[in-house]
Structure formats: structure tokens, C-alpha cells
Scaffold this active site. Structure first.
Site: not given
Length: 433
Positions: A243-245
Site C-alpha cells: 500500500l505504501y508503494a
């Protein structure tokens, strides 16, 4: 209430009060209300009279006036903001650094200030990792003359105020929710900071006059599940593994939109595993150091094919040079007051060391520097968003920014370990820099 109900007749028309008694009571009540209204009016008039004539109460000298809230606003606050943002030469930059008390933000702010640029920091000091470390960085910045405003990039009123007080030429946007694994515990924080926060900042920038040029931190994580190495800016970035990416990839698309519609000059920097003094405690090199010194077991992940995970570790000083190169080569935004007047610059660069190192080798170097054998546990890499390796192609940054990383992993780790031992030994933290 019960007495009123009891006195009400059960049959309408049965209770008829005497007319003279009713009129007398009515006159008495009316007279009392008239007197009450008269005296109330006189009392309010006297209060207003003294209020208008009395001088305003002076604010205590020990605490500055807070005209716009408890955490920011007022003449004293504005003086600190303008002093910090004042540049030493006509050719210098005036830079707003978001996430200024973060790892990269602190180093970039100090480097800008050292060369004479005007720098104002902004940070919300969230508790993703030890806020005491962020406050220690803040003190380091204060000693260098950099004021860090305690505020959030989602606070639109605060951003408008900052741009009203200071005509920023550039914004170095480093504020973000970091970390790959934490996204599985608190996904909302990534959307709030990395997407909504970025939009909030861009809204303030597009409405500013003049519009600043923007340099912001993307991430090597946008390359996701790519298997082609080294990673190039021309490679596809539509397969995020975390999700960070995904939020960083979304940020790149949002940057494109604001560049296209509003003429904002925007440069994205894809950082590759930045490390060094004053680093982030959630990074492997940092907590490996802590656990090795405490005699705790550390976990090293193995890739599905049996090899260890590898990273393109990039020393902080090299990354800072890339950030300053991006600021110095950023062209002016072309919009004004939220309206585009012509095409604007849009770029993205890899900032890596272009030499991936297995995590097992990182541990070996730390054992040597700490003079302590690590208690290692090998485990298969979990499905938590991590990728097997990162490897940067930096030819574009070299050509356009003059970016040349020069610090090998052992040299960089030696500097980090020296800082770590000094900072956490209780010694004077000023010497830790």
C-alpha cells in the site's frame, strides 16, 4: 409541571377566572416586565460603554500572542517564520521543507541553511517512531537557525498562512507516512499523509503567487514486482507490492495532474533505502544495530530462491546532494493564482547507490563495526509488501542533476554507528552530529 396539569379543567369552559382579578394580574406582570427591560438595557449600555473606553489588555511578555490558534499565528510566530526563511543572498532559494524533522528532511534543511538559502520547516511530529528523536533533530535545526512549524500538511489554513507570510521559491516535500509493513496495521495513515496531504500541499502551491517549484519524495517502491534490473525511470510502475508503494505511485500521477492543469513545476525523487546518522528506527540497519548491542536475536529474510534480500543502500549525504541538485535545476512554475499560463517542467529521478548489497552482508559489516556477533535467525520473506531487491539506474540523475554517489556501505555504516553510540550513550547530543 404536575401542578399545572392538576389545575387544568377536565372539561373545557368549566373554569372561568374573575375578569377584574385577571386584568389586575396582567397589568402587574406587564409593569414588572417593563421595569426589567429598562434596567437590563441600562445595565448592558453601561457594560458596552466601559468596554469601548477601556484599553485592550496587553499579552504577557513571557508568552507570544496566538491570534490564529494555539500552535501557530501571531506577530511573534510570524517573526520566527520570516527570520528562518530569510536567505543570505539575492540568488539564494527560499524553501519550505515539509517533514523537516524527519531523517532526510533534517539533513536537507541543514544543507540548505549552510549554503545560505532561506529555510522554513514544517512537521507534525507523529508517533510512527520515537518522537524524542524527531524533537532532538528539531533542536539541531534550531541551533542552525531553522524554525520548524509544528503543524500538519492537511491543515489548509496553516498552509495558506505560510504562503501569505513567505513568498517561497521552492518546496521540498518530504512529509509522508513511511514504512512498508506498517501499512498492514494502519492503512488509513498512508492515504491521509501520502495522498490527501500531498493534494493539500499542491492546492496551496497552485494558489500561491508566485507559485513555487516543487521537489518531492517518491520512492523506489513504485517499481514493485518488476524483475528487470537496474530499475530505470522508463520502466513500468503499475505493479505495486505494498500500500505504501501504491500511495507513492498515486502521488506521481497526482503530480502529473497538477502539472498539467495548473502549470506547477514538479520533480519527483525515487529514494533507494536511505541510511545514515539521525536515521529512522524502523529501518533494518537501525534496529539491527540496537538488537545486536542488546544481544537480541535478529531476523534475516530469505528470498523464495534461497538468496537473501538485497537493497541498494544509499548514504544520506549522497541523497542530500541529489535533493539540492533537483532544487537547483528546477524551472519556475508557469501558473499564477491557480491558472496555467504555459507548459511546466515535470521530472522524476532515481536517487540510489547503483550497487545492491545483500542484507546478510549488511549484518556482517555491523558485526565488525560493533565488535559483537549477531544472533541470527533465517526466515522466508513474508508476504507483507517487501520486495526481494532494489537496484537503481542513476544515469538520468547523473546527467541532469550531476548526481554522483560516493559513499560505500561500510563507510556509511561506520558513520552511522559512531553517531548511534554517541547519541544513545547519554552524551551531549550536539557532538553526535
Amino acid at each position: 409541571m404536575s401542578q399545572m396539569i392538576d389545575q387544568t379543567p377536565s372539561t373545557p369552559g368549566k373554569l372561568k377566572p374573575e375578569k377584574s382579578h385577571y386584568i389586575h394580574n396582567r397589568f402587574r406582570v406587564h409593569s414588572s416586565l417593563s421595569k426589567l427591560t429598562l434596567w437590563s438595557s441600562l445595565f448592558l449600555a453601561i457594560i458596552l460603554f466601559f468596554f469601548i473606553l477601556s484599553p485592550p489588555t496587553a499579552a504577557p511578555s513571557a508568552s507570544p500572542r496566538r491570534a490564529l490558534g494555539d500552535s501557530w499565528g501571531g506577530s511573534y510566530w510570524e517573526k520566527r517564520v520570516t527570520k528562518s526563511a530569510r536567505r543570505n543572498s539575492a540568488s539564494g532559494l527560499t524553501v519550505l521543507v515539509t517533514g523537516a524533522s524527519g531523517f532526510v528532511g533534517t539533513h536537507v534543511s541543514l544543507a540548505l541553511k549552510r549554503r545560505g538559502d532561506g529555510v522554513l520547516g514544517l512537521d507534525n511530529f507523529n508517533r510512527y517512531y520515537d518522537p524524542n528523536l524527531k524533537r532532538a533533530r528539531q533542536k539541531l535545526l534550531e541551533r542552525a537557525g531553522v524554525f520548524v512549524v509544528d503543524g500538519d500538511i492537511n491543515d489548509a489554513a496553516l498552509l495558506r498562512k505560510l504562503f501569505d507570510v513567505v513568498p517561497f521559491t521552492h518546496v521540498m516535500h518530504l512529509a509522508a507516512q513511511a514504512g512498508v509493513r506498517y501499512a498492514m496495521q494502519n492503512p488509513g495513515s498512508y492515504v491521509h499523509s501520502n495522498i490527501a496531504g500531498f493534494v493539500s500541499l499542491l492546492e496551496a502551491c497552485k494558489s500561491a503567487n508566485p507559485q513555487p517549484a516543487i521537489v518531492w519524495a517518491s520512492s523506489s517502491s513504485v517499481y514493485g514486482l518488476n524483475s528487470k534490473v537496474p530499475f530505470s525511470e522508463k520502466d513500468r510502475t503499475d505493479q505495486p507490492a505494498s500500500l505504501y508503494a501504491a500511495t507513492k505511485k498515486a502521488g506521481e500521477e497526482i503530480a502529473h495532474t497538477y502539472n498539467h492543469i495548473y502549470g506547477l513545476s514538479i520533480t519527483g525523487l525515487r529514494f533507494f533505502t536511505v541510511y545514515g546518522p539521525w536515521g529512522r528506527p524502523d529501518m533494518a540497519y537501525f534496529f539491527f544495530t540496537k538488537d545486536i548491542l542488546k544481544g537480541k536475536q535478529i531476523t534475516i529474510f530469505e528470498a523464495p530462491d534461497g538468496g537473501t534480500v538485497a537493497r541498494d543502500f544509499t548514504y544520506i549525504d549522497d541523497v542530500v546532494k541529489g535533493c539540492l541538485g533537483a532544487l537547483d535545476t528546477a524551472k519556475k512554475s508557469t501558473g499564477s493564482g491557480g491558472k496555467k499560463k504555459g507548459p511546466a517542467q515535470l521530472r522524476v529521478f532515481n536517487l540510489g547507490n547503483t550497487s545492491p548489497v545483500p542484507v546478510s552482508e549488511l549484518v556482517t559489516i555491523l558485526e565488525k563495526l560493533l565488535k559483537t556477533k549477531a544472533k541470527k535467525k533465517m526466515l522466508p520473506m513474508p508476504r507483507n509488501g517487501d520486495v526481494k531487491f532494489t537496484h537503481a539506474n542513476i544515469s538520468l540523475a547523473h546527467k541532469d542533476l550531476g548526481y554522483r554517489p560516493t559513499t560505500d556501505l561500510e563507510t556509511g555504516l561506520r558513520k552511522f554507528v559512531k553517531w548511534y553510540l554517541e547519541f544513545y550513550s547519554g552524551s551531549n547530543k550536539r557532538s553526535a552530529w
